[in-house]
Design an enzyme around this catalytic site. Structure first.
Site, PDB file in Angstrom:
ATOM      1  N   TYR A 120     -45.920  27.373 -35.254  1.00  0.00           N
ATOM      2  CA  TYR A 120     -45.733  26.633 -36.510  1.00  0.00           C
ATOM      3  C   TYR A 120     -46.892  25.662 -36.755  1.00  0.00           C
ATOM      4  CZ  TYR A 120     -43.309  23.791 -40.043  1.00  0.00           C
ATOM      5  OH  TYR A 120     -42.962  23.132 -41.181  1.00  0.00           O
ATOM      6  N   ASP A 175     -38.804  31.988 -54.503  1.00  0.00           N
ATOM      7  CA  ASP A 175     -38.096  31.716 -53.249  1.00  0.00           C
ATOM      8  C   ASP A 175     -37.379  32.992 -52.852  1.00  0.00           C
ATOM      9  OD1 ASP A 175     -36.178  30.716 -51.256  1.00  0.00           O
ATOM     10  OD2 ASP A 175     -36.761  28.725 -51.975  1.00  0.00           O
ATOM     11  N   LYS A 195     -49.687  25.908 -39.720  1.00  0.00           N
ATOM     12  CA  LYS A 195     -49.874  24.845 -40.715  1.00  0.00           C
ATOM     13  C   LYS A 195     -51.319  24.356 -40.707  1.00  0.00           C
ATOM     14  CE  LYS A 195     -45.863  24.564 -42.709  1.00  0.00           C
ATOM     15  NZ  LYS A 195     -45.725  24.861 -44.151  1.00  0.00           N
ATOM     16  N   VAL A 233     -32.334  16.527 -37.369  1.00  0.00           N
ATOM     17  CA  VAL A 233     -31.340  15.838 -36.543  1.00  0.00           C
ATOM     18  C   VAL A 233     -30.438  14.922 -37.382  1.00  0.00           C
ATOM     19  CG1 VAL A 233     -32.867  13.906 -35.900  1.00  0.00           C
ATOM     20  CG2 VAL A 233     -31.023  14.592 -34.371  1.00  0.00           C
ATOM     21  N   SER A 280     -47.791  20.633 -45.311  1.00  0.00           N
ATOM     22  CA  SER A 280     -48.126  20.813 -43.905  1.00  0.00           C
ATOM     23  C   SER A 280     -47.159  19.976 -43.076  1.00  0.00           C
ATOM     24  CB  SER A 280     -49.588  20.445 -43.658  1.00  0.00           C
ATOM     25  OG  SER A 280     -49.931  20.710 -42.316  1.00  0.00           O
TER      26      SER A 280
HETATM   27  C1  UD2 Z   1     -39.921  17.912 -36.728  1.00  0.00           C
HETATM   28  C2  UD2 Z   1     -39.797  18.900 -37.861  1.00  0.00           C
HETATM   29  C3  UD2 Z   1     -40.636  20.117 -37.602  1.00  0.00           C
HETATM   30  C4  UD2 Z   1     -42.063  19.744 -37.273  1.00  0.00           C
HETATM   31  C5  UD2 Z   1     -42.079  18.724 -36.139  1.00  0.00           C
HETATM   32  C6  UD2 Z   1     -43.472  18.203 -35.907  1.00  0.00           C
HETATM   33  C7  UD2 Z   1     -37.576  18.662 -38.812  1.00  0.00           C
HETATM   34  C8  UD2 Z   1     -36.210  19.242 -38.940  1.00  0.00           C
HETATM   35  N1  UD2 Z   1     -38.415  19.323 -38.014  1.00  0.00           N
HETATM   36  O1  UD2 Z   1     -39.362  18.441 -35.543  1.00  0.00           O
HETATM   37  O2  UD2 Z   1     -40.628  20.959 -38.730  1.00  0.00           O
HETATM   38  O3  UD2 Z   1     -42.681  19.238 -38.424  1.00  0.00           O
HETATM   39  O4  UD2 Z   1     -41.275  17.590 -36.473  1.00  0.00           O
HETATM   40  O5  UD2 Z   1     -43.531  17.442 -34.753  1.00  0.00           O
HETATM   41  O6  UD2 Z   1     -37.929  17.676 -39.437  1.00  0.00           O
HETATM   42  N2  UD2 Z   1     -32.226  16.129 -31.413  1.00  0.00           N
HETATM   43  C9  UD2 Z   1     -31.093  15.649 -30.776  1.00  0.00           C
HETATM   44  N3  UD2 Z   1     -29.904  16.282 -31.030  1.00  0.00           N
HETATM   45  C10 UD2 Z   1     -29.815  17.372 -31.841  1.00  0.00           C
HETATM   46  C11 UD2 Z   1     -30.993  17.850 -32.484  1.00  0.00           C
HETATM   47  C12 UD2 Z   1     -32.182  17.199 -32.248  1.00  0.00           C
HETATM   48  O7  UD2 Z   1     -31.143  14.685 -30.033  1.00  0.00           O
HETATM   49  O8  UD2 Z   1     -28.722  17.894 -31.999  1.00  0.00           O
HETATM   50  C13 UD2 Z   1     -33.508  15.448 -31.153  1.00  0.00           C
HETATM   51  C14 UD2 Z   1     -34.628  16.413 -30.801  1.00  0.00           C
HETATM   52  O9  UD2 Z   1     -34.625  16.712 -29.431  1.00  0.00           O
HETATM   53  C15 UD2 Z   1     -35.840  15.578 -31.214  1.00  0.00           C
HETATM   54  C16 UD2 Z   1     -35.325  14.744 -32.406  1.00  0.00           C
HETATM   55  O10 UD2 Z   1     -33.915  14.809 -32.347  1.00  0.00           O
HETATM   56  O11 UD2 Z   1     -36.244  14.721 -30.174  1.00  0.00           O
HETATM   57  C17 UD2 Z   1     -35.774  15.295 -33.751  1.00  0.00           C
HETATM   58  O12 UD2 Z   1     -35.466  16.661 -33.800  1.00  0.00           O
HETATM   59  P1  UD2 Z   1     -35.625  17.520 -35.151  1.00  0.00           P
HETATM   60  O13 UD2 Z   1     -35.304  18.915 -34.802  1.00  0.00           O
HETATM   61  O14 UD2 Z   1     -34.899  16.875 -36.255  1.00  0.00           O
HETATM   62  O15 UD2 Z   1     -37.166  17.343 -35.507  1.00  0.00           O
HETATM   63  P2  UD2 Z   1     -38.502  17.512 -34.595  1.00  0.00           P
HETATM   64  O16 UD2 Z   1     -39.104  16.152 -34.485  1.00  0.00           O
HETATM   65  O17 UD2 Z   1     -38.232  18.286 -33.376  1.00  0.00           O
END
Ligand code: UD2
Length: 312
Positions: free
Chosen positions: A146, A36, A150, A190, A121
């Protein structure tokens, strides 16, 4: 393959998911090596087990170190990556190096040592797909560097399996949460952000209307999927969804986090994140068929354990 008594290399083993995997491997009686570069991982995640593992602070781009560590390993769990989707959008070239060449380095080290590979992935390979739930065999349209990186890794694994007999699976994680997830950046998972805000009594920021849905899977289940994918021989080389098969909206998530933390925060809405995927859901049949994996942790339990961790 029996894990006990064998040696495994975990790339990205100081990270959120990787460090839980290291703990589980040790608990199974395996020997563990970790590589790492601590770009997003933290030594404190490994601190309780540091005297029981071999640790190298290096990048997976350092092929000589990787090859040396792979010696004597029965398998490699490849988790090291530039893990933030927006960061790969900002830095396509640098993330291409780490995420694309990194996987080839790992496969090559595995080939030269007769090791299996379980590759982390992502659901990001699906991109925005009008047909839901996502099924492994569907056409893929990744929309971020990304996701493309993957997918490249998955296809390299497939080719290495067919060409050189390197066994293993690619695991397409959906939204993983749990203890040790780092809430340190706006692009953090999130759930880690929401819990952090809830415990401080700060407002929870929902980006968009909050009707977007995700499949949230607890980290211990993701670890279990990794162990099964390493143990199970047969059907090798293909991708497998790692999800619960259930979804919830961001609004429901905010409520659930407040209930679990016993707090009441104001929910604020901000503009939707650019390129945000509206709905994400998974078919989970292949995981059952190929590696006998099914997510076990009920959401209420996973969230309670995560809140407990953040509280401490
Ligand atoms: C996830 C994975 C990413 C990728 C992706 C594939 C995580 C952290 N990221 O992205 O690596 O695999 O899926 O589709 O698991 N949100 C809010 N408020 C905040 C932050 C986020 O509402 O302060 C919303 C964001 O707009 C989204 C949802 O929460 O609709 C999930 O966001 P995320 O960043 O946890 O994960 P995601 O699905 O974008």
């Amino acid at each position: 393959m029996e894990l006990a008594g064998k040696t495994f290399l975990v790339t990205g083993g100081a990270g959120f998911i990787g460090s839980h995997l290291v703990d589980a491997l040790l608990a199974q009686g395996a020997q563990v090596k970790v590589i790492d570069n601590l770009s997003t991982g933290h030594l404190h995640n490994l601190q309780p087990v540091m005297d029981r593992i071999e640790f190298a602070q290096a990048s997976v781009l350092d092929f000589d170190t990787l090859l040396g560590l792979a010696k004597g390993c029965a398998g490699i769990f490849h988790l090291a990556a530039v893990v933030s989707v927006p960061l790969t959008v900002k830095e396509p070239l640098q993330s291409h190096e780490v995420n694309s060449r990194g996987v080839v380095n790992v496969l090559e080290a595995a080939r030269l040592n007769g090791a299996r590979v379980v590759f982390s992935s992502s659901a990001a390979v699906y991109g925005e797909n009008e047909v839901l739930p996502h099924e492994e065999e569907k056409p893929l349209h990744p929309l971020s560097p990304y996701g493309v990186q993957k997918l490249y890794g998955e296809q390299c694994l497939f080719a290495y399996q067919r060409l050189y007999g390197v066994g293993g699976f690619a695991l397409r994680y959906f939204n993983v949460y749990g203890p040790r997830q780092d809430p340190g950046s706006p692009y953090s998972g999130v759930i880690s952000l929401f819990i952090n805000w809830a415990l401080r009594g700060d407002p929870m920021k929902i980006l968009g209307d909050g009707e977007q849905t995700r499949d949230f899977i607890y980290v211990a289940d993701v670890v279990k999927a990794n162990l099964l994918a390493m143990e199970t021989e047969g059907g090798d080389g293909v991708p497998i969804n790692v999800a619960t098969g259930k979804t919830m909206s961001l609004k429901q998530l905010a409520e659930a986090v407040m209930a679990a933390s016993g707090t009441k925060s104001e929910v604020q809405h901000g503009p939707a994140r650019e390129g945000d995927i509206r709905h994400s859901s998974a078919l989970v049949e292949r995981a059952k068929e190929l590696i006998a994996f099914q997510a076990q942790t009920p959401f209420e339990e996973g969230i309670a354990r995560t809140v407990e961790f953040f509280r401490a």
